[in-house]
Design an enzyme around this catalytic site. Structure first.
Site, short mmCIF file in Angstrom:
data_model
loop_
_atom_site.label_atom_id
_atom_site.label_comp_id
_atom_site.label_asym_id
_atom_site.label_seq_id
_atom_site.Cartn_x
_atom_site.Cartn_y
_atom_site.Cartn_z
N THR A 398 0.85 -1.17 0.00
CA THR A 398 0.00 0.00 0.00
C THR A 398 0.90 1.23 0.00
O THR A 398 2.05 1.14 0.41
CB THR A 398 -0.92 -0.03 1.26
OG1 THR A 398 -1.60 -1.26 1.26
CG2 THR A 398 -1.88 1.10 1.33
N THR A 416 -3.54 0.79 -3.09
CA THR A 416 -2.89 -0.47 -2.79
C THR A 416 -3.15 -1.54 -3.83
O THR A 416 -4.13 -1.47 -4.58
CB THR A 416 -3.38 -1.00 -1.41
OG1 THR A 416 -2.56 -2.08 -1.00
CG2 THR A 416 -4.83 -1.45 -1.45
N SER A 469 -11.60 -2.35 4.18
CA SER A 469 -10.22 -1.86 4.12
C SER A 469 -9.84 -1.18 5.43
O SER A 469 -10.70 -0.72 6.18
CB SER A 469 -10.10 -0.84 2.98
OG SER A 469 -8.82 -0.25 2.99
N GLY A 490 0.30 -0.31 5.44
CA GLY A 490 0.57 -1.20 6.57
C GLY A 490 -0.58 -2.08 7.02
O GLY A 490 -0.61 -2.50 8.18
N GLY A 491 -1.54 -2.39 6.15
CA GLY A 491 -2.63 -3.28 6.56
C GLY A 491 -3.36 -2.70 7.77
O GLY A 491 -3.58 -1.50 7.87
O1 DON Z 1 -7.15 -2.23 2.27
C1 DON Z 1 -6.43 -2.68 3.18
O2 DON Z 1 -6.64 -2.47 4.35
C2 DON Z 1 -5.22 -3.51 2.83
N1 DON Z 1 -5.40 -4.19 1.59
C3 DON Z 1 -4.01 -2.65 2.84
C4 DON Z 1 -2.77 -3.51 2.66
C5 DON Z 1 -1.54 -2.85 3.13
O3 DON Z 1 -1.55 -1.74 3.63
C6 DON Z 1 -0.31 -3.66 3.00
N2 DON Z 1 0.85 -2.79 3.16
N3 DON Z 1 1.70 -2.51 3.72
#
Ligand code: DON
Length: 606
Positions: A398, A416, A469, A490-491
């Site tokens: 992301t 992302t 998300s 960062g998920g």
């Molecule tokens: O939309 C979301 O929450 C996730 N797909 C975001 C993924 C993410 O931030 C991974 N990265 N570091």
């Protein structure tokens, strides 16, 4: 000394203003993430940009300097990131773009903060049970119908002032003529290409053809990356608008790939995809108006609930340290409760009526009052009617960028492919990656476990539905004027990285540079643990024992970095905006006609 030289070089580049001049990159071991550095700063009143890529930030500033507004610049940055930061910048993914129009302090319809929701949708062939026993996250089947290109088109139609083509041309040039890889991109490409699965599996042949070093060696800073297929795709989009992606040659190529690789997206899904323009979540907190992304992002509601709880707990800063044991304890208790609410109630609002009482100011006050100031609450005690199972953890790139123009129009955009390089599926002959966003749905109906899987109903898979998300693009206003623009990758950690940055700046009154530099931590209800950043062994020294004695499980993984906050703060007295780009993933801040700026984080970098 090296950092002093680097900082001087960066100040000189800022003094020379935006442009596509390539920066000098010191050579680094290409398989090691570059070490901690000062955050990158740029300041000015004619527009600033903070993004993950120096070239993309410069393209955004060029667009502002040519008379474009913040949305024009944000679209140009988005296309540039698809070229220069392929692990997350994208054409084949999705995201959320928060837009705060400029204007007088009088509230009016044309000043509403809106969110362009260009989140991917589940293909029409996907059902609640499609992924129950599925384990392969890096598979074309995990791709949702991409939203980025239609989303940018929608933002441009509503707010844009420059010709669409002008916004894409710099990216076409970068893709066709190539650009010099920097240390972060070298690391990013080398990491994925050295995975034995990618190296050897037929499925990733197109990935290797597009991203592998021409001499099959490791990428080194200063090497040139050429993407001729991507240049052609961008040209088609520049000529035909989003139809150039969702119909015709590119759509045919996606359709063929889906058929041959057992994917789900059909030509009809592409044809039918529509972004949704939503009103941003607005929350009065700490004397500010905080605007965030609404469902299907959990970001706006969850960050808002956390900030409301923190407000009612009355957290106070302590001089000289970013965080104390009390801060970590109380904020982790806030996080665990907010993430429990997120898991219980949130999903796509166009598919079910979401129960949002659990995010109200009253709920925030009640949840905060339940917090024991001395002892951790075991997360299991908060489950309520969510059935919990013990089970194995399923883990989950992301990128976030912020833009403000000379008029005060602001954009906070997070986009992302889900994981780094998404599904690893490059559309044959088109040079772009498809996401693996289907993994953000609750895969197994009813299966919520103590390791982080969630099985609640609001976020189960359904055809055409958007997956929940954590992306949290945020804009904070003070007295009706934009004060802060913030977001992160960062998920699930995104929510906490954004919340911590807001607490550091607005509640603890620290500069945005210090706030971005400060160590981060994360609690997400389950797993029931506080995760501390681990790049600086001193950052939490003397704090782990006291947290454990309050009943917390504390995990500090050496080297762990949380998020990458590319943000902007505005001094409302002078009108000067400061862009701050996080060092954690090599971000770059740029300003139109920049002024030199003292960097308070320079002495902390090692
Ligand atoms: O939309 C979301 O929450 C996730 N797909 C975001 C993924 C993410 O931030 C991974 N990265 N570091």
């Amino acid at each position: 000394m090296r950092h002093t030289i680097l900082s001087l070089a960066l100040i000189l580049i800022h003094l020379h203003g935006p442009g596509l001049a390539q920066e000098i990159q010191p050579l680094a071991a290409p398989l090691r993430l570059p070490p901690r550095q000062p955050v990158d700063l740029a300041q000015g009143s004619a527009g600033v940009v903070a993004s993950a890529s120096p070239l993309a930030s410069a393209i955004g500033c060029d667009c502002l300097a040519d008379g474009g507004n913040a949305v024009d610049a944000a679209i140009a940055v988005g296309f540039a990131l698809a070229v220069t930061w392929p692990e997350a910048g994208n054409l084949g993914g999705g995201g959320f773009m928060l837009v705060a129009p400029a204007g007088s302090e009088e509230p009016s319809a044309d000043r509403i903060v809106r969110c362009i929701d260009y989140r991917e949708t589940a293909p029409s062939a996907a059902t609640e049970d499609s992924f129950v026993n599925w384990t392969d996250r890096r598979h074309p089947r995990m791709a949702g119908t991409p939203g980025t290109v239609r989303g940018f088109e929608s933002a441009h139609r509503r707010y844009g002032s420059m010709p669409w083509k002008r916004l894409i041309e710099p990216s076409i040039r970068l893709a066709r003529e190539g650009f010099l890889v920097d240390r972060y991109l070298a690391y990013s490409l080398n990491s994925v290409l050295s995975d034995p699965l990618i190296r050897d599996h037929d499925r990733y042949a197109e990935f290797r053809r597009v991203y592998q070093h021409p001499s099959h060696s490791l990428w080194r800073p200063g090497d040139r990356l050429l993407q001729p297929d991507l240049a052609k795709t961008l040209e088609t989009i520049a000529e035909n608008g989003a139809d150039g992606f969702y119909t015709g040659r590119v759509a045919d190529a996606i359709d063929r790939q889906m058929r041959s690789d057992d994917g789900l997206i059909s030509r009809q899904d592409l044809h039918d995809y529509q972004p949704v323009v939503r009103t941003a979540i607005e929350r009065s907190v700490l004397g500010y108006q905080v605007f965030g992304a609404p469902p299907p992002s959990s970001g706006g509601l969850t960050v808002g609930l956390q900030l409301k709880m923190i407000e009612s707990l009355g957290l106070q800063p302590q001089a000289d340290v970013p965080w104390t044991v009390d801060h970590l304890h109380l904020m982790s208790e806030v996080m665990r409760r907010a993430f429990r609410q997120r898991a219980a109630f949130l999903g796509d609002p166009d598919f079910s009526t979401l129960q949002l009482d659990g995010f109200s100011d009253q709920a925030a006050a009640r949840l905060a009052a339940e917090i024991d100031h001395r002892h951790a609450t075991p997360s299991g005690e908060l489950a309520g009617d969510i059935a919990l199972t013990d089970g194995p953890y399923e883990s989950e790139q992301t990128t976030h960028y912020s833009v403000i123009d000379a008029t005060g129009m602001a954009v906070s955009n997070t986009t992302t492919l889900e994981q780094s390089f998404g599904s690893l599926s490059v559309v044959a002959g088109c040079g772009f990656l498809l996401n693996n966003e289907m993994g953000d749905f609750n895969w197994r109906p009813g299966y919520t476990n103590t390791e982080g899987a969630i099985g609640t109903s609001a976020n189960l898979v359904a055809p055409g539905k958007r997956m929940l998300s954590s992306m949290s693009p945020t804009i904070v206003k003070q007295d009706g004027k934009v004060r802060l623009i913030v977001g992160s990758p960062g998920g699930r950690t995104i929510i906490n990285s954004v919340c911590e940055t807001i607490v550091q700046t607005l509640l603890f009154d620290r500069s945005l540079a210090d706030a971005v530099d400060a160590p981060r931590f994360h609690h997400q209800w389950f797993p029931d643990a506080i995760y501390l950043e681990g790049f600086d062994p001193q950052a939490y020294s003397g704090m782990i024992g006291p947290l454990q004695s309050r009943g917390h499980v504390v995990i500090q993984t050496p080297g762990r970095r949380q998020g990458a906050v590319n943000a902007i703060e505005v001094d409302l007295d002078s009108g000067i905006a400061t862009a701050v780009a996080d060092w954690r993933r090599g971000g770059a801040a740029r300003a139109v006609r920049s002024k030199p700026v003292a960097n308070p984080t320079a002495s902390r970098a090692r």
